[in-house]
Scaffold this active site. Structure first.
Site, PDB file in Angstrom:
ATOM      1  N   CYS A 163      -8.415  -2.372  -0.773  1.00 18.29           N
ATOM      2  CA  CYS A 163      -7.080  -2.550  -0.185  1.00 18.29           C
ATOM      3  C   CYS A 163      -6.561  -3.978  -0.305  1.00 18.29           C
ATOM      4  O   CYS A 163      -5.454  -4.275   0.154  1.00 18.29           O
ATOM      5  CB  CYS A 163      -7.105  -2.118   1.279  1.00 18.29           C
ATOM      6  SG  CYS A 163      -7.661  -0.410   1.475  1.00 18.29           S
ATOM      7  N   HIS A 303      -2.415  -6.894   8.388  1.00 20.40           N
ATOM      8  CA  HIS A 303      -3.023  -5.777   7.670  1.00 20.40           C
ATOM      9  C   HIS A 303      -2.820  -4.502   8.487  1.00 20.40           C
ATOM     10  O   HIS A 303      -2.487  -3.461   7.927  1.00 20.40           O
ATOM     11  CB  HIS A 303      -4.503  -6.055   7.431  1.00 20.40           C
ATOM     12  CG  HIS A 303      -5.187  -5.065   6.561  1.00 20.40           C
ATOM     13  ND1 HIS A 303      -4.734  -4.759   5.283  1.00 20.40           N
ATOM     14  CD2 HIS A 303      -6.294  -4.282   6.754  1.00 20.40           C
ATOM     15  CE1 HIS A 303      -5.527  -3.844   4.735  1.00 20.40           C
ATOM     16  NE2 HIS A 303      -6.479  -3.541   5.617  1.00 20.40           N
ATOM     17  N   GLU A 314      -8.385  -7.960  13.968  1.00 21.40           N
ATOM     18  CA  GLU A 314      -7.344  -8.818  13.393  1.00 21.40           C
ATOM     19  C   GLU A 314      -6.611  -9.561  14.501  1.00 21.40           C
ATOM     20  O   GLU A 314      -6.283 -10.750  14.352  1.00 21.40           O
ATOM     21  CB  GLU A 314      -6.360  -7.996  12.560  1.00 21.40           C
ATOM     22  CG  GLU A 314      -5.374  -8.851  11.790  1.00 21.40           C
ATOM     23  CD  GLU A 314      -4.503  -8.085  10.808  1.00 21.40           C
ATOM     24  OE1 GLU A 314      -3.824  -8.728   9.981  1.00 21.40           O
ATOM     25  OE2 GLU A 314      -4.499  -6.828  10.869  1.00 21.40           O
ATOM     26  N   LYS A 335       2.849  -0.995   7.862  1.00 22.08           N
ATOM     27  CA  LYS A 335       2.116   0.246   7.604  1.00 22.08           C
ATOM     28  C   LYS A 335       2.463   1.323   8.635  1.00 22.08           C
ATOM     29  O   LYS A 335       2.208   2.501   8.404  1.00 22.08           O
ATOM     30  CB  LYS A 335       0.616  -0.004   7.606  1.00 22.08           C
ATOM     31  CG  LYS A 335       0.092  -0.789   6.403  1.00 22.08           C
ATOM     32  CD  LYS A 335      -1.419  -0.902   6.464  1.00 22.08           C
ATOM     33  CE  LYS A 335      -1.983  -1.675   5.275  1.00 22.08           C
ATOM     34  NZ  LYS A 335      -1.718  -3.137   5.361  1.00 22.08           N
ATOM     35  N   HIS A 340      -0.598   3.449   4.599  1.00 24.91           N
ATOM     36  CA  HIS A 340      -1.480   2.477   3.945  1.00 24.91           C
ATOM     37  C   HIS A 340      -1.564   2.800   2.459  1.00 24.91           C
ATOM     38  O   HIS A 340      -2.139   3.815   2.064  1.00 24.91           O
ATOM     39  CB  HIS A 340      -2.856   2.525   4.589  1.00 24.91           C
ATOM     40  CG  HIS A 340      -3.776   1.427   4.180  1.00 24.91           C
ATOM     41  ND1 HIS A 340      -3.468   0.504   3.198  1.00 24.91           N
ATOM     42  CD2 HIS A 340      -5.026   1.089   4.628  1.00 24.91           C
ATOM     43  CE1 HIS A 340      -4.466  -0.333   3.052  1.00 24.91           C
ATOM     44  NE2 HIS A 340      -5.421  -0.003   3.916  1.00 24.91           N
ATOM     45  N   PHE A 399     -12.369  -2.701   1.724  1.00 22.94           N
ATOM     46  CA  PHE A 399     -13.763  -2.261   1.864  1.00 22.94           C
ATOM     47  C   PHE A 399     -14.670  -3.219   1.082  1.00 22.94           C
ATOM     48  O   PHE A 399     -14.301  -3.745   0.031  1.00 22.94           O
ATOM     49  CB  PHE A 399     -13.935  -0.847   1.324  1.00 22.94           C
ATOM     50  CG  PHE A 399     -13.401   0.240   2.235  1.00 22.94           C
ATOM     51  CD1 PHE A 399     -12.920  -0.042   3.500  1.00 22.94           C
ATOM     52  CD2 PHE A 399     -13.379   1.557   1.802  1.00 22.94           C
ATOM     53  CE1 PHE A 399     -12.439   0.962   4.325  1.00 22.94           C
ATOM     54  CE2 PHE A 399     -12.903   2.571   2.621  1.00 22.94           C
ATOM     55  CZ  PHE A 399     -12.431   2.277   3.886  1.00 22.94           C
TER      56      PHE A 399
END
Length: 412
Positions: A163, A303, A314, A335, A340, A399
């Site tokens: 991502c 994010h 975050e 998002k 996403h 990831f």
């Protein structure tokens, strides 16, 4: 000599619009792109919702005979690149082509084509496989098709960092221009993984929201009721140029890229550490690279995936980096509206930040209804707002613990 790097064009294909301006207007309205999946029959799936691109016709950008040679993620990339180039006014000629690069990332590439060809192999044997299978599906062919179609002969590369892919592509393009290796780069990310295998894979990880009966309310970053992200698709493409190159041709400058930070969590395949150490370091690295202090940042495009761990950690990282300024920093997760987009997320969000700085308007975090005490910042809840923003950050985490933070400045 470090060249300053500016944004002169943006292109977007998103779940809320098929152009940058259409998408931006929808985001400012708080419009969401989630609904029941239409790309395939999701009846047997535990997750039946996604944020799909709608009413997109690749024939508007690509010759009909060429369409079948490209996975949808490449269709989206080509369309967004065409829009970005048109908006920038950049003309690629034999004289300047070798100084213009192409750099587009994707997390998973051509899942639509891969699944189709796999079915043909299982049902009919190896002779049924299309000769276009490989070049229509591999990740770097978004970059390759853009380079071939528009004639950019400079560096040609792609990132596949989950991502963070699109954000890495923009960051590396920024560095190439800053070092003087290119005058301009077509860069960003593209993704099209609302497919049977894509949805089943992420659903099996329990990463996706299962709010099937309320798709419009399913993506709810930082809200106490968040239960996973909503899969999105599309592309975001930027035209980056050295300031000198843009000024020499009289280009309109939307914003400036001023910093690029990277870090690794070195912790877990899919989760950030409880200390949020990697996220703290990546934002500090971006600020250091930009030469700015935390209190100078007016906006953070988070994010903000709508997953329990990401949003909490975050938020913790923002408090650690920004200190008291975290209480007044404007934050939003777009998002909540786009879903996403995996490898395209950071690129789409970089486009959004450029338009935020241009218009001095912050898109909201929608579906923020029940505040989470572990997420206690100003997430611009539910309604866009005007704000004076000189510097902004955009975060992207992938990831494997790979993190990117990009720093931007309002055009002078």
């Amino acid at each position: 000599m470090k060249h300053r790097v500016v944004i002169t064009g943006v292109g977007m294909v998103s779940p809320v619009g098929n152009t940058a301006e259409e998408s931006w207007a929808a985001l400012l309205r708080g419009q969401t792109g989630m609904d029941r999946i239409t790309h395939f029959d999701p009846s047997e799936y535990s997750v039946r919702i996604a944020a799909e691109v709608k009413n997109f016709d690749p024939a508007a950008f690509i010759e009909k005979k060429e369409i079948k040679k490209m996975d949808p993620f490449i269709h989206y990339a080509v369309a967004a690149a065409q829009e970005a180039l048109d908006a920038s006014g950049l003309k690629i000629t034999e004289e300047n082509a070798e100084r213009i690069g192409t750099f587009v990332g994707s997390a998973l590439g051509g899942f639509t084509i891969i699944e189709r060809e796999q079915t043909k192999l299982f049902n009919g044997g190896p002779d049924r496989i299309s000769p276009f299978f490989i070049p229509s599906s591999i990740i770097n062919l978004a970059t390759g098709q853009i380079s071939i179609r528009f004639g950019s002969k400079g560096p040609n590369s792609a990132t596949a960092t989950a991502c963070a892919s699109g954000a890495h592509a923009i960051g590396e393009s920024f560095r190439m221009i800053r070092r003087g290796e290119c005058d301009a780069v077509i860069c960003g990310g593209a993704e099209a993984t609302v497919t049977p295998m894509g949805m089943a894979g992420f659903a099996s990880m329990k990463a996706l929201s299962t709010r099937n009966d309320e798709p419009q309310r399913a993506s709810r970053p930082f809200d106490r009721g968040r239960d996973g992200f909503v899969m999105g698709e599309g592309a975001g493409i930027l035209i980056l140029e050295s300031l000198e190159h843009a000024q020499a041709r009289g280009a309109k400058i939307l914003a400036e890229v001023v910093g690029y930070g990277m870090s690794s969590d070195a912790f877990h395949l899919t989760q950030p550490s409880e200390s949020a150490d990697g996220v703290v370091r990546v934002m500090k690295n971006a600020l250091k690279d930009a030469g700015i202090e935390p209190h100078e940042v007016g906006y953070l495009n988070a994010h903000g995936t709508s997953t329990p761990f990401n949003d909490k950690l975050e938020s913790l990282a923002v408090r650690k980096v920004f200190g008291d300024h975290a209480n007044t920093l404007k934050i939003s997760s777009t998002k909540s509206m786009t879903g996403h987009l995996l490898g395209a997320a950071g690129a789409l969000e970089a486009c959004i930040v450029a338009l935020t700085l241009r218009d001095q308007q912050i898109a909201p975090t929608v579906n923020y209804e029940d505040p989470d005490p572990e997420c206690d910042l100003d997430y611009t809840p539910n309604k866009a707002c005007p704000a004076e923003v000189t510097y902004a950050l955009s975060n992207s985490f992938g990831f494997g613990g790979t993190n990117v933070s990009l720093a931007f400045r309002r055009a002078e």
